[in-house]
Structure formats: structure tokens, C-alpha cells
Scaffold this active site. Structure first.
Site, mmCIF file in Angstrom:
data_model
loop_
_atom_site.group_PDB
_atom_site.id
_atom_site.type_symbol
_atom_site.label_atom_id
_atom_site.label_comp_id
_atom_site.label_asym_id
_atom_site.label_seq_id
_atom_site.Cartn_x
_atom_site.Cartn_y
_atom_site.Cartn_z
ATOM 1 N N PRO A 42 -8.039 4.458 -4.465
ATOM 2 C CA PRO A 42 -9.065 3.600 -5.073
ATOM 3 C C PRO A 42 -8.686 2.139 -4.876
ATOM 4 C CG PRO A 42 -7.638 4.544 -6.764
ATOM 5 C CD PRO A 42 -7.211 5.147 -5.463
ATOM 6 N N MET A 43 -9.531 1.379 -4.189
ATOM 7 C CA MET A 43 -9.249 -0.028 -3.916
ATOM 8 C C MET A 43 -10.472 -0.872 -4.247
ATOM 9 S SD MET A 43 -7.207 0.248 -0.275
ATOM 10 C CE MET A 43 -8.330 1.493 0.407
ATOM 11 N N GLN A 96 -12.358 6.546 -10.967
ATOM 12 C CA GLN A 96 -11.187 5.952 -11.619
ATOM 13 C C GLN A 96 -11.590 4.864 -12.606
ATOM 14 O OE1 GLN A 96 -8.271 2.993 -10.015
ATOM 15 N NE2 GLN A 96 -6.922 4.783 -9.840
ATOM 16 N N CYS A 126 -2.633 -0.760 -11.195
ATOM 17 C CA CYS A 126 -3.106 -2.034 -10.668
ATOM 18 C C CYS A 126 -2.179 -3.166 -11.116
ATOM 19 C CB CYS A 126 -4.530 -2.324 -11.130
ATOM 20 S SG CYS A 126 -5.142 -3.942 -10.568
ATOM 21 N N LYS A 165 -2.967 7.593 -11.596
ATOM 22 C CA LYS A 165 -2.311 6.860 -10.506
ATOM 23 C C LYS A 165 -1.478 5.748 -11.141
ATOM 24 C CE LYS A 165 -2.956 4.661 -6.023
ATOM 25 N NZ LYS A 165 -2.226 3.391 -6.214
ATOM 26 N N ASN A 228 2.222 7.494 -2.349
ATOM 27 C CA ASN A 228 1.391 6.394 -1.870
ATOM 28 C C ASN A 228 2.275 5.193 -1.549
ATOM 29 O OD1 ASN A 228 -0.593 3.916 -3.479
ATOM 30 N ND2 ASN A 228 -1.016 4.718 -1.455
ATOM 31 N N GLY A 229 1.972 4.528 -0.436
ATOM 32 C CA GLY A 229 2.693 3.314 -0.094
ATOM 33 C C GLY A 229 3.255 3.337 1.310
ATOM 34 N N ARG A 253 -4.104 0.562 1.910
ATOM 35 C CA ARG A 253 -4.357 -0.593 2.778
ATOM 36 C C ARG A 253 -4.426 -0.230 4.266
ATOM 37 N NH1 ARG A 253 0.315 -4.416 1.322
ATOM 38 N NH2 ARG A 253 1.343 -2.409 0.932
#
EC number: 1.3.1.-
Length: 354
Positions: A42-43, A96, A126, A165, A228-229, A253
Site C-alpha cells: 500500500p503506497m 488498509q 508509515c 503492516k 518487505n524492503g 517502491r
């Protein structure tokens, strides 16, 4: 008799293999995601329906909406409510939310449930100051007890499967993610996605997956754990899958302007070979589809503005692209944008990317 025995043995073997396959499937609630799902993170201003459509076409197994303010939802704010839009061809999908107050989160959960996603995800990751200063997002990593209490309240407030998350911790001195994983599982979450950085790191430095791996080694933890990452290629995805034992990977990203990353990773998993980069036709077609759907969903002004972050990545690595990119990220004219994309197609028709 011999044939009957062989047939019986064959059925036993087939049943065993089928059971093993079912056991290996990753599930969140009743939703099956396959053996090793790839998830779209989710971005904000990225993971919207126009972009999600592209990622789904390229093999993404599970997607999430942009994060939605619970205060915006319960106040019926247009921007927040619009983010609830989900479409059947996107499923499975999670919505989310982020917030810090028990009552607001519960009320928002009820609103989310009416949109009928496959799951409700809580954003405890976030790192943006305007979110963390209100003890929402990664801000709540400063108060694990409140984090658990809030999660417990939401789990009890909805019939949807609840997932979370988050990050490793607030800073290097508060990496309590192993405790967090156990406690959130105990209050009923169905999966946990972990970004391998602290809030203090923001998006700097290298993501540390070692603690994510420790959680997977913990015999108490039985829910799916997604890492994630920094995953930006098939080889790296496979390396981290094998090294840390996660149940799936969430990609953020690296997907911006590059929805093909999902098919590239899956191809590498299947063949051990890296897939050829998308052609210029694929890139232009994707950019045009993205623009068209952005205009339809957001309107002309926002649709044009919020596409600009994607253009650079759609055409990254092409020589002498700067003049074309300058038009794409400054023009407010739809016809000029579409003409520029077609000019890029013609200009680079014979170019081979590596």
C-alpha cells in the site's frame, strides 16, 4: 489383482501430493494466495485502481489500497471514501487504514467491511511525520501495549480477516518486532507484513531482513509472514525467499513505473533465468493505459499530476529521454501527453534495453 493394487497405490500417492500442495498454499482467512505470493504494498498516491490494474495484469497475487485515514472515513471525506473503490478484477485485495483512536478505528472498520474487501489491513508502518506525530502509522511502535490493544479492538470489531503492516521498531533501540509478531498473532491477526527498517531509517540504508527470518523460525508463530524492503529483481527475491523463509514478498517502491517486476520475479522463480526487459511498446502501452485510467478515476487535474512520478521509471535507462520526460512531467494537456508517448514509441522502436 496387481492392476487394482497399482491403481490403489496411485490414488494414495495422488491424494498425498494434493494434500501437500494444499498445505503449502498461503491463506489469509479463506483467501488462498498460492504457494509464494507476491504482494503490492500500500503506497500513498501510488497503489490506486489505475496502477493496481497494471500490477494485476503482470501477475501480482494480492494488492492493497492506498492507506486510508480513519478520521477521513468516519467524517465522509471525499478523498478517503474514494480510496474504498475496489473492482472485481483486482481481487483479492485488502483495504488498509491508519489511525490511533480505538473508537475511530472500530467505526472505520465497519465502513471498510461494507466495501467487501478480502481483508482489512492496519498500517503500523508509515514513517511520515504528519502521521507518526499522532501516534498512528509507525508512531505506535513507541507504545507496543497500545498497538496490541488497538489491534485487538479492531479484530473484535469486524468479520473481516485483519492483517498488519509494520516495521522492525521505532529506532535501533526498540526493535521489538519478535514480541510484536507473537502478541499481534495472539489477539487474532491473520498475517503480518514487515518492512525491514525502523521508523528512524525512513527509507534510507539497507533493509534488514534478519529479524524477519527469526520470526519465521519462531515455533510460536504460525500466521503468514511477508517480507518487505529492497526487493527489486528475481534473483534477489529468490535469495531472500530461501534465506529468510518468508511466506511471500511485498513489493513497494520497485514497482513504481515498473509493474513488470511481478512477472519478472515469477519467471525467475520458474526458470532461474532473468526475463528480458519490457519492450518500448509495452512501456508506452502501460503508460497510456495508466494515464487513461488515472483520468477516469481522478479527473483531469489530479489524473495528470499523480501520473508524473511514474513516467521516469517507465522509461528509465533510455538514452536522451530527458526532453520527452520534461514534457511528460510538466504538461497539463492530455493530447500533448499522448502524442509525446507515441513519439517515444517511434523514437525508440529499435532500441534494446538491458
Amino acid at each position: 489383482m496387481l492392476l487394482s493394487r497399482l491403481f490403489y497405490d496411485f490414488r494414495k500417492i495422488a491424494l498425498f501430493l494434493w494434500i501437500q500442495k494444499e498445505i503449502n498454499l498461503v491463506k489469509i482467512g479463506k483467501t488462498e494466495l498460492g504457494e509464494f505470493p507476491l504482494l503490492l504494498a500500500p503506497m500513498e498516491d501510488v497503489s490506486d485502481p489505475p496502477f493496481r490494474a497494471l500490477c494485476k495484469q503482470q501477475g501480482c497475487d494480492m494488492m492493497y489500497t492506498e492507506f486510508i485515514s480513519v478520521e477521513g472515513l468516519i467524517r465522509d471525506a471525499t478523498k478517503s471514501v474514494q480510496k474504498l473503490d475496489i473492482y472485481d478484477d483486482e481481487r483479492p485485495i485488502g483495504i488498509q487504514i491508519f489511525g490511533a483512536e480505538l473508537d475511530s478505528m472500530a467505526r472505520a472498520a465497519a465502513i471498510v467491511e461494507e466495501a467487501e474487501p478480502e481483508l482489512l489491513d492496519i498500517n503500523f508502518g508509515c514513517p511520515v511525520k504528519k502521521v507518526t506525530c499522532k501516534m498512528a502509522g509507525a508512531g505506535i511502535l513507541q507504545d507496543i501495549d497500545k498497538m496490541v490493544k488497538l489491534t485487538d479492538h479492531i479484530v473484535k470489531s469486524t468479520n473481516l480477516p485483519v492483517t498488519v503492516k509494520t516495521r522492525l521498531g521505532w529506532d535501533d533501540n526498540t526493535k521489538f518486532i519478535e514480541e510484536v509478531a507473537e502478541r499481534l498473532q495472539d489477539v487474532g491477526i491473520k498475517a503480518l507484513s514487515i518492512h525491514g527498517r525502523t521508523r528512524k531509517q525512513m527509507y534510507k540504508g539497507e533493509a534488514d531482513w534478519s529479524l524477519i527470518g527469526k520470526i519465521k523460525e519462531n515455533p510460536r508463530v504460525h500466521i503468514p509472514i511477508f517480507g518487505n524492503g529492497d526487493i527489486d529483481s528475481g534473483p534477489k527475491a529468490l535469495e531472500y525467499k530461501n534465506r529468510y523463509g518468508v511466506d511471500g514478498i511485498m513489493i513497494g517502491r520497485a514497482s513504481i513505473g515498473n509493474p513488470w517486476i511481478f512477472r519478472e520475479i515469477k519467471h525467475y522463480f520458474k526458470t532461474g533465468e532473468e526475463l528480458a526487459p519490457p519492450t518500448i511498446d509495452e512501456r508506452v502501452d502501460a503508460a497510456k493505459q495508466h494515464l487513461k485510467k488515472s483520468l477516469e478515476w481522478k479527473g483531469e487535474v489530479l489524473g495528470i499530476l499523480e501520473m508524473r512520478r511514474h513516467y521516469t521509471n517507465y522509461f528509465r535507462g533510455y538514452p536522451h529521454i530527458k526532453p520527452f520526460r520534461a514534457v511528460l512531467v510538466t504538461s497539463h494537456d492530455i493530447n500533448e501527453l499522448e502524442d509525446t508517448l507515441e513519439t517515444i514509441r517511434e523514437r525508440y522502436a529499435d532500441h534494446v534495453t538491458v
